[in-house]
Design a protein around this motif. Structure first.
Motif, PDB file in Angstrom:
ATOM      1  N   GLY A  98       0.805  -1.212   0.000  1.00  0.00           N
ATOM      2  CA  GLY A  98       0.000   0.000   0.000  1.00  0.00           C
ATOM      3  C   GLY A  98       0.839   1.264   0.000  1.00  0.00           C
ATOM      4  N   SER A  99       1.889   1.274   0.807  1.00  0.00           N
ATOM      5  CA  SER A  99       2.774   2.446   0.864  1.00  0.00           C
ATOM      6  C   SER A  99       3.455   2.680  -0.478  1.00  0.00           C
ATOM      7  CB  SER A  99       3.827   2.260   1.965  1.00  0.00           C
ATOM      8  OG  SER A  99       3.228   2.152   3.241  1.00  0.00           O
ATOM      9  N   LEU A 100       3.923   1.600  -1.101  1.00  0.00           N
ATOM     10  CA  LEU A 100       4.585   1.720  -2.402  1.00  0.00           C
ATOM     11  C   LEU A 100       3.592   2.191  -3.460  1.00  0.00           C
ATOM     12  CD1 LEU A 100       7.001   1.389  -4.259  1.00  0.00           C
ATOM     13  CD2 LEU A 100       6.435  -1.052  -4.444  1.00  0.00           C
ATOM     14  N   ALA A 101       2.379   1.661  -3.427  1.00  0.00           N
ATOM     15  CA  ALA A 101       1.358   2.079  -4.394  1.00  0.00           C
ATOM     16  C   ALA A 101       1.098   3.576  -4.288  1.00  0.00           C
ATOM     17  CB  ALA A 101       0.077   1.289  -4.158  1.00  0.00           C
ATOM     18  N   GLU A 102       0.950   4.074  -3.077  1.00  0.00           N
ATOM     19  CA  GLU A 102       0.701   5.501  -2.880  1.00  0.00           C
ATOM     20  C   GLU A 102       1.887   6.333  -3.372  1.00  0.00           C
ATOM     21  OE1 GLU A 102      -0.916   6.896   0.830  1.00  0.00           O
ATOM     22  OE2 GLU A 102      -1.746   4.918   1.288  1.00  0.00           O
ATOM     23  N   ARG A 103       3.092   5.880  -3.067  1.00  0.00           N
ATOM     24  CA  ARG A 103       4.292   6.596  -3.491  1.00  0.00           C
ATOM     25  C   ARG A 103       4.372   6.678  -5.020  1.00  0.00           C
ATOM     26  NH1 ARG A 103       8.718   9.713  -1.461  1.00  0.00           N
ATOM     27  NH2 ARG A 103      10.531   9.351  -2.793  1.00  0.00           N
ATOM     28  N   LEU A 104       4.117   5.576  -5.690  1.00  0.00           N
ATOM     29  CA  LEU A 104       4.203   5.540  -7.147  1.00  0.00           C
ATOM     30  C   LEU A 104       3.130   6.415  -7.791  1.00  0.00           C
ATOM     31  CD1 LEU A 104       4.930   1.737  -7.586  1.00  0.00           C
ATOM     32  CD2 LEU A 104       6.515   3.605  -8.122  1.00  0.00           C
ATOM     33  N   VAL A 105       1.924   6.391  -7.241  1.00  0.00           N
ATOM     34  CA  VAL A 105       0.853   7.231  -7.770  1.00  0.00           C
ATOM     35  C   VAL A 105       1.217   8.703  -7.613  1.00  0.00           C
ATOM     36  CG1 VAL A 105      -1.525   8.005  -7.371  1.00  0.00           C
ATOM     37  CG2 VAL A 105      -1.006   5.554  -7.496  1.00  0.00           C
ATOM     38  N   GLN A 106       1.730   9.067  -6.452  1.00  0.00           N
ATOM     39  CA  GLN A 106       2.122  10.456  -6.208  1.00  0.00           C
ATOM     40  C   GLN A 106       3.163  10.936  -7.210  1.00  0.00           C
ATOM     41  OE1 GLN A 106       3.387  10.888  -2.143  1.00  0.00           O
ATOM     42  NE2 GLN A 106       1.311  10.913  -1.320  1.00  0.00           N
ATOM     43  N   ARG A 107       3.991   9.992  -7.699  1.00  0.00           N
ATOM     44  CA  ARG A 107       5.070  10.355  -8.617  1.00  0.00           C
ATOM     45  C   ARG A 107       4.716  10.052 -10.073  1.00  0.00           C
ATOM     46  NH1 ARG A 107      10.064  11.449  -6.666  1.00  0.00           N
ATOM     47  NH2 ARG A 107      11.029  10.393  -8.448  1.00  0.00           N
ATOM     48  N   GLY A 108       3.423   9.887 -10.353  1.00  0.00           N
ATOM     49  CA  GLY A 108       2.957   9.843 -11.733  1.00  0.00           C
ATOM     50  C   GLY A 108       2.858   8.485 -12.392  1.00  0.00           C
ATOM     51  N   ARG A 109       3.029   7.407 -11.644  1.00  0.00           N
ATOM     52  CA  ARG A 109       2.887   6.077 -12.237  1.00  0.00           C
ATOM     53  C   ARG A 109       1.436   5.583 -12.124  1.00  0.00           C
ATOM     54  NH1 ARG A 109       8.260   4.341 -13.917  1.00  0.00           N
ATOM     55  NH2 ARG A 109       9.272   6.371 -13.902  1.00  0.00           N
ATOM     56  N   TYR A 110       1.045   4.763 -13.073  1.00  0.00           N
ATOM     57  CA  TYR A 110      -0.305   4.188 -13.100  1.00  0.00           C
ATOM     58  C   TYR A 110      -0.267   2.879 -12.330  1.00  0.00           C
ATOM     59  CZ  TYR A 110      -4.808   2.670 -15.066  1.00  0.00           C
ATOM     60  OH  TYR A 110      -6.108   2.251 -15.229  1.00  0.00           O
ATOM     61  N   VAL A 111      -0.985   2.812 -11.225  1.00  0.00           N
ATOM     62  CA  VAL A 111      -0.897   1.664 -10.331  1.00  0.00           C
ATOM     63  C   VAL A 111      -2.250   0.963 -10.224  1.00  0.00           C
ATOM     64  CG1 VAL A 111      -0.375   0.889  -7.985  1.00  0.00           C
ATOM     65  CG2 VAL A 111       0.945   2.762  -9.003  1.00  0.00           C
ATOM     66  N   ILE A 112      -2.204  -0.356 -10.391  1.00  0.00           N
ATOM     67  CA  ILE A 112      -3.390  -1.193 -10.212  1.00  0.00           C
ATOM     68  C   ILE A 112      -3.107  -2.142  -9.057  1.00  0.00           C
ATOM     69  CG2 ILE A 112      -5.025  -2.747 -11.318  1.00  0.00           C
ATOM     70  CD1 ILE A 112      -3.839  -1.891 -14.010  1.00  0.00           C
ATOM     71  N   GLY A 113      -4.036  -2.222  -8.113  1.00  0.00           N
ATOM     72  CA  GLY A 113      -3.834  -3.074  -6.948  1.00  0.00           C
ATOM     73  C   GLY A 113      -4.862  -4.177  -6.839  1.00  0.00           C
ATOM     74  N   TRP A 114      -4.438  -5.272  -6.275  1.00  0.00           N
ATOM     75  CA  TRP A 114      -5.335  -6.377  -5.916  1.00  0.00           C
ATOM     76  C   TRP A 114      -4.992  -6.798  -4.493  1.00  0.00           C
ATOM     77  CZ3 TRP A 114      -3.763 -11.269  -4.349  1.00  0.00           C
ATOM     78  CH2 TRP A 114      -4.804 -12.170  -4.075  1.00  0.00           C
ATOM     79  N   ASN A 115      -5.995  -7.115  -3.728  1.00  0.00           N
ATOM     80  CA  ASN A 115      -5.800  -7.581  -2.362  1.00  0.00           C
ATOM     81  C   ASN A 115      -6.641  -8.835  -2.148  1.00  0.00           C
ATOM     82  OD1 ASN A 115      -4.382  -6.763   0.175  1.00  0.00           O
ATOM     83  ND2 ASN A 115      -6.459  -6.853   1.020  1.00  0.00           N
ATOM     84  N   HIS A 116      -6.240  -9.667  -1.194  1.00  0.00           N
ATOM     85  CA  HIS A 116      -6.967 -10.913  -0.967  1.00  0.00           C
ATOM     86  C   HIS A 116      -8.384 -10.667  -0.459  1.00  0.00           C
ATOM     87  CE1 HIS A 116      -5.603 -10.011   3.108  1.00  0.00           C
ATOM     88  NE2 HIS A 116      -6.517 -10.852   3.560  1.00  0.00           N
ATOM     89  N   ASN A 117      -8.630  -9.474   0.051  1.00  0.00           N
ATOM     90  CA  ASN A 117     -10.001  -9.049   0.319  1.00  0.00           C
ATOM     91  C   ASN A 117     -10.134  -7.601  -0.139  1.00  0.00           C
ATOM     92  OD1 ASN A 117      -9.366  -7.168   2.529  1.00  0.00           O
ATOM     93  ND2 ASN A 117      -8.927  -8.993   3.740  1.00  0.00           N
ATOM     94  N   SER A 118     -11.377  -7.146  -0.297  1.00  0.00           N
ATOM     95  CA  SER A 118     -11.611  -5.815  -0.859  1.00  0.00           C
ATOM     96  C   SER A 118     -11.674  -4.722   0.196  1.00  0.00           C
ATOM     97  CB  SER A 118     -12.918  -5.821  -1.664  1.00  0.00           C
ATOM     98  OG  SER A 118     -14.011  -6.163  -0.812  1.00  0.00           O
ATOM     99  N   LYS A 119     -11.326  -5.040   1.433  1.00  0.00           N
ATOM    100  CA  LYS A 119     -11.431  -4.071   2.528  1.00  0.00           C
ATOM    101  C   LYS A 119     -10.714  -2.759   2.243  1.00  0.00           C
ATOM    102  CE  LYS A 119     -10.637  -3.659   7.527  1.00  0.00           C
ATOM    103  NZ  LYS A 119     -10.139  -4.352   8.756  1.00  0.00           N
ATOM    104  N   PRO A 120      -9.492  -2.791   1.667  1.00  0.00           N
ATOM    105  CA  PRO A 120      -8.803  -1.504   1.466  1.00  0.00           C
ATOM    106  C   PRO A 120      -9.169  -0.781   0.176  1.00  0.00           C
ATOM    107  CG  PRO A 120      -7.327  -3.282   0.890  1.00  0.00           C
ATOM    108  CD  PRO A 120      -8.608  -3.925   1.375  1.00  0.00           C
ATOM    109  N   TYR A 121     -10.047  -1.349  -0.647  1.00  0.00           N
ATOM    110  CA  TYR A 121     -10.258  -0.804  -1.988  1.00  0.00           C
ATOM    111  C   TYR A 121     -10.787   0.630  -1.991  1.00  0.00           C
ATOM    112  CZ  TYR A 121      -9.280  -5.257  -4.302  1.00  0.00           C
ATOM    113  OH  TYR A 121      -8.669  -6.385  -4.793  1.00  0.00           O
ATOM    114  N   GLU A 122     -11.757   0.924  -1.161  1.00  0.00           N
ATOM    115  CA  GLU A 122     -12.333   2.268  -1.170  1.00  0.00           C
ATOM    116  C   GLU A 122     -11.276   3.312  -0.822  1.00  0.00           C
ATOM    117  OE1 GLU A 122     -16.014   4.816   0.859  1.00  0.00           O
ATOM    118  OE2 GLU A 122     -15.869   2.653   1.174  1.00  0.00           O
ATOM    119  N   SER A 123     -10.487   3.027   0.206  1.00  0.00           N
ATOM    120  CA  SER A 123      -9.429   3.963   0.599  1.00  0.00           C
ATOM    121  C   SER A 123      -8.359   4.057  -0.480  1.00  0.00           C
ATOM    122  CB  SER A 123      -8.797   3.511   1.924  1.00  0.00           C
ATOM    123  OG  SER A 123      -9.742   3.530   2.969  1.00  0.00           O
TER     124      SER A 123
END
Length: 351
Positions: free
Chosen positions: A23-48
């Motif tokens: 999650g931390s890496l995803a946020e960092r990459l998005v902030q710096r202009g990269r297109y990030v797609i995430g998957w998690n074993h449950n959807s709990k963090p998806y909205e955030s």
């Protein structure tokens, strides 16, 4: 391949696992202009995650079929075999596979067994804390972080450069590159074994009948030495077991040192009278002086207003893996690639 100023870019990045690191890496990459797609074993963090610009998908297979330039496995190492089994039939050949695990040899074996060895570059960002889950994710965790990338004789240079782009240009971090065995030995020394020692110290305090007094007296020294003992014990146990042979060897070495010091102390050492035990104890405390010198140089560099002048590192097609490992042993850290065969590196600290 011929040296080229045109570098492979990891613009679209898939991350499997949106916990603390993913999650931390995803946020960092998005902030710096990269297109990030995430998957998690449950959807709990998806909205955030979506609120922070991270795209999400419902399945691991969908993550792979989106054809990311790099797909990062940011799940517990125990889950890797199942993850790789699911990825094997659907991961596009053009996608480079990497991970953020703290052990590299075991992961590579599992990747090769899944038939994905030719697409894999190992990675371990040297960052983290005792917390877990996407709620604890913080892009600042990757501020000026160092990554260890790992390769073997079969690794593809262009795939290494793709992951290196994600690290240096995408996350704005530095990197070194070594083989799996070197990485795992060093990770055991600076992370896995200290987790065991920190847990042992915390256990001593917990078992003391005077623990309330001792805890009240504890300050910075105790806090710094035991911080990682606050990590989820199951997570720590898994990490240590996955690097068990290296950790066991280091614990034996440390135990020998401590037994020797305990013996010296029992023999009645003195600060005013020379004795064999006193001399051995003095030698023990002096033996860490090179590390003190290193930390002094490191602190001076960090507080300096100007960044030191970068050095150049050239790589060949025939021996690039060894050239990168030699650079790491010298203490250099890669800041960026200028061409496919030339990097700028932070010069080594002298110690």
């Amino acid at each position: 391949m011929a040296p080229s100023p045109i570098l492979t870019s990891a613009h679209k990045i898939g991350i499997a696992g949106l916990g603390l690191i993913g999650g931390s890496l995803a946020e960092r990459l998005v902030q710096r202009g990269r297109y990030v797609i995430g998957w998690n074993h449950n959807s709990k963090p998806y909205e955030s995650a979506q609120a922070k610009g991270i795209h999400t998908v419902d399945t691991l297979e969908e993550l792979a079929q989106g054809k990311p330039d790099v797909l990062i496995l940011a799940t517990p190492l125990a889950a890797m075999p199942v993850m790789l089994e699911r990825l094997s039939p659907v991961l596009p050949k053009a996608t480079t596979l990497t991970d953020v695990g703290s052990v590299k040899g075991q992961v590579r074996e599992q990747v090769v067994a899944a038939g994905l060895g030719s697409q894999y570059i190992g990675a371990h960002p040297m960052t983290g804390n005792e917390r877990s889950g996407f709620a604890a994710a913080d892009p600042e965790l990757f501020a000026d972080a160092l990554w260890a990338l790992s390769v073997d004789e079969h690794s593809d240079m262009s795939r290494f450069l793709t992951v290196a782009d994600m690290v240096t240009q995408g996350a704005g971090n530095r990197l070194i590159c070594v083989d799996d065995a070197i990485h795992d030995r060093c990770a055991a020394l600076i992370s896995h074994m200290p987790h065991v020692v920190a847990t042992a110290l915390a256990s001593l305090l917990a078992a003391s009948p005077e623990r309330q007094v001792a805890a009240a007296l504890s300050a910075g020294s105790w806090r710094d030495m035991t911080r990682v003992s606050l990590t989820d014990p199951k997570r720590t146990q898994a990490m240590v077991v996955e690097d068990s042979s290296n950790v066991a060897a280091l614990l034996r070495q440390l135990s020998t040192k401590l037994e020797r010091i305990a013996g010296d102390l029992e023999n009645g050492v003195s600060l005013t009278q020379a004795s064999e035990s006193s001399q051995e104890l003095a030698a023990f405390f002096a033996s860490a002086q090179p590390f003190r010198n290193y930390k002094t140089a490191q602190n001076e560099r960090q507080t300096c207003a100007r960044m030191p002048e970068l050095e150049s590192l050239s790589l060949s097609d025939e021996n690039w893996q060894q050239e990168l490992a030699d650079s790491a042993r010298r203490g250099q850290q890669i800041v960026r690639f200028l061409t496919t065969h030339e990097a700028q590196v932070l010069p080594a600290l002298s110690w």
